[in-house]
Design an enzyme around this catalytic site. Structure first.
Site, PDB file in Angstrom:
ATOM      1  CE  LYS A 193      -3.618  -2.316  -0.415  1.00  0.00           C
ATOM      2  NZ  LYS A 193      -4.402  -3.100   0.512  1.00  0.00           N
TER       3      LYS A 193
HETATM    4  C1  LIG Z   1      -5.515  -4.089   0.702  1.00  0.00           C
HETATM    5  C2  LIG Z   1      -6.983  -3.961   0.581  1.00  0.00           C
HETATM    6  C3  LIG Z   1      -7.849  -4.378   1.604  1.00  0.00           C
HETATM    7  C4  LIG Z   1      -7.408  -5.176   2.805  1.00  0.00           C
HETATM    8  O1  LIG Z   1      -6.419  -4.649   3.565  1.00  0.00           O
HETATM    9  P1  LIG Z   1      -5.430  -5.645   4.367  1.00  0.00           P
HETATM   10  O2  LIG Z   1      -4.702  -4.702   5.250  1.00  0.00           O
HETATM   11  O3  LIG Z   1      -4.573  -6.315   3.355  1.00  0.00           O
HETATM   12  O4  LIG Z   1      -6.288  -6.594   5.135  1.00  0.00           O
HETATM   13  C5  LIG Z   1      -9.208  -4.149   1.464  1.00  0.00           C
HETATM   14  N1  LIG Z   1      -9.705  -3.559   0.374  1.00  0.00           N
HETATM   15  C6  LIG Z   1      -8.916  -3.159  -0.637  1.00  0.00           C
HETATM   16  C7  LIG Z   1      -9.548  -2.489  -1.808  1.00  0.00           C
HETATM   17  C8  LIG Z   1      -7.540  -3.369  -0.581  1.00  0.00           C
HETATM   18  O5  LIG Z   1      -6.764  -3.000  -1.615  1.00  0.00           O
END
Ligand SMILES: *Cc1c(COP(=O)(O)O)cnc(C)c1O
Length: 379
Positions: A193
């Site tokens: 991210k």
């Molecule tokens: C990464 C992501 C999540 C989940 O986040 P995690 O921290 O990996 O559990 C949820 N929704 C979207 C659109 C994502 O890209």
């Protein structure tokens, strides 16, 4: 021939001070899912969002979405409206609660939840079953969804919105932060991210009471008693003080990361500006500000004369990672029984779309390799 170093789609990019905060945690023995780094990281995030909001940091973005559903009382027999074009983590927590997802197609401007099909779905469920319990709308790839239209419908039918802002920290709509429009919003700090805590997430809350309630759920729902007492179901979802130390360092460089990712978007716009049949994904107008977490293109094979898959394989030859856009949830084997409202917008995006390397740590040399390989392919 030795293989050239891999160019990733999006990889962790440390700012420099992360280790300092981790060392502090070790020095003071705050090796727990609470402590000074957790408090400081939450305060940074609260200040960062416009308007200022309340933040509970958690073990993941998925956990954040789950606790939002728990607090909205979503349970067996309920239905939740969810954007189909997204990562599975947007929808899985609906299943954790024993509820059913109803998937909604995207519109072509922001690639996010289509207001028309959202309303069609609500009307259909009111007529044939009952009112859906919540709406999960996603700011995919950092692009804000059509905030005004989606929230007008949500208000008209009195259904709460959970924003999945996992990919959209730093994005805004009309200068207001993504993550502050819904009743709750989820952020993610997973490894790929825009900022990372190695693994982690947060729930954005509207009030201090709501934040404290979230923290309570995330720490096994302990009541205020000297012994362990529980009046409601608990979860072990709190962020560790070590991870929060990484988050503190990352907040210091977040705006730099966003500026760089937006430059990558400009880089691709320049690269494809004379290529018919290739469209770089961009903001529909000045109301939208995307962090451009990932830059993406749509390849129309009839006009371009090639497919996105051919381009992907060409990039792979040079050890450059690229990836098809998210496969819509209504096309996933696991969700094949779920209802879907829409046409083929999400499906076409999946067929024709490709995400390109977008990390804030790409070097001039990386960009040169990407540019050379794409130019070679286009020739
Ligand atoms: C990464 C992501 C999540 C989940 O986040 P995690 O921290 O990996 O559990 C949820 N929704 C979207 C659109 C994502 O890209």
């Amino acid at each position: 021939m030795t293989q050239k170093s891999k160019i990733w789609l999006s990889s962790p990019h440390m700012g420099g001070n992360e280790q300092t905060y981790i060392n502090e945690a070790f020095a003071e023995n705050w090796i727990a899912p609470l402590g000074p780094n957790v408090n400081a990281f939450e305060a940074q995030l609260e200040d960062y969002l416009t308007p200022k909001s309340y933040i509970a940091t958690l073990s993941s973005g998925t956990a954040a979405l789950h606790l939002a559903l728990v607090q909205l009382g979503v349970t067996h027999g309920d239905e939740v409206l969810c954007q189909s074009f997204t990562f599975s983590a947007s929808a899985n927590p609906i299943i954790y609660q024993g509820a059913k997802p109803i998937f909604i197609d995207s519109e072509e401007q922001t690639w996010n939840m289509c207001p028309y099909h959202l309303e069609q779905a609500i009307k259909h469920r009111l007529e044939h079953y009952k009112k859906p319990k919540a709406i999960i709308a996603v700011h995919l790839y950092g692009m804000p969804y059509q905030v005004e239209k989606i929230h007008a419908i949500a208000e008209a039918y009195d259904i709460p919105v959970i924003e999945d802002a996992a990919e959209a920290l730093g994005s805004t709509y009309k200068k207001q932060s993504c993550g502050t429009f819904g009743k709750f919003a989820a952020l993610s700090f997973n490894g790929n991210k825009i900022i990372t805590t190695s693994g982690g997430g947060a729930l954005v809350c509207k009030t201090l009471e709501s934040k404290l309630e979230t923290v309570k759920y995330a720490t096994q729902s302990r009541d205020d008693a000297p012994h362990y007492q529980h009046s409601q179901l608990g979860f072990n979802y709190r962020m560790s003080n070590i991870c929060a130390g990484i988050g503190r360092g990352q907040m210091e460089v977040l705006d730099h990361h966003i500026a760089f990712r937006r430059q990558m978007h400009d880089f691709y716009k320049e690269l494809f500006k004379n290529t018919d049949g290739v469209k770089v994904f961009e903001e529909p107008n000045g109301d939208y500000f995307s962090n451009h977490w990932l830059s993406a293109i749509i390849v129309n094979p009839e006009i371009a004369g090639f497919t996105r898959e051919e381009l992907r394989l060409k990039l792979l030859e040079e050890n450059i990672e690229s990836r098809p856009l998210w496969k819509p949830m209504h096309l996933q084997p696991y969700f094949k029984e779920a209802l879907f409202f829409g046409n083929s917008v999400a499906e076409t995006l999946f067929d024709q779309g490709l995400c390109l390397p977008s990390g804030s740590n790409l070097t001039d040399l990386d960009r040169e390799r990407i540019s050379n390989q794409i130019k070679l392919f286009l020739k």
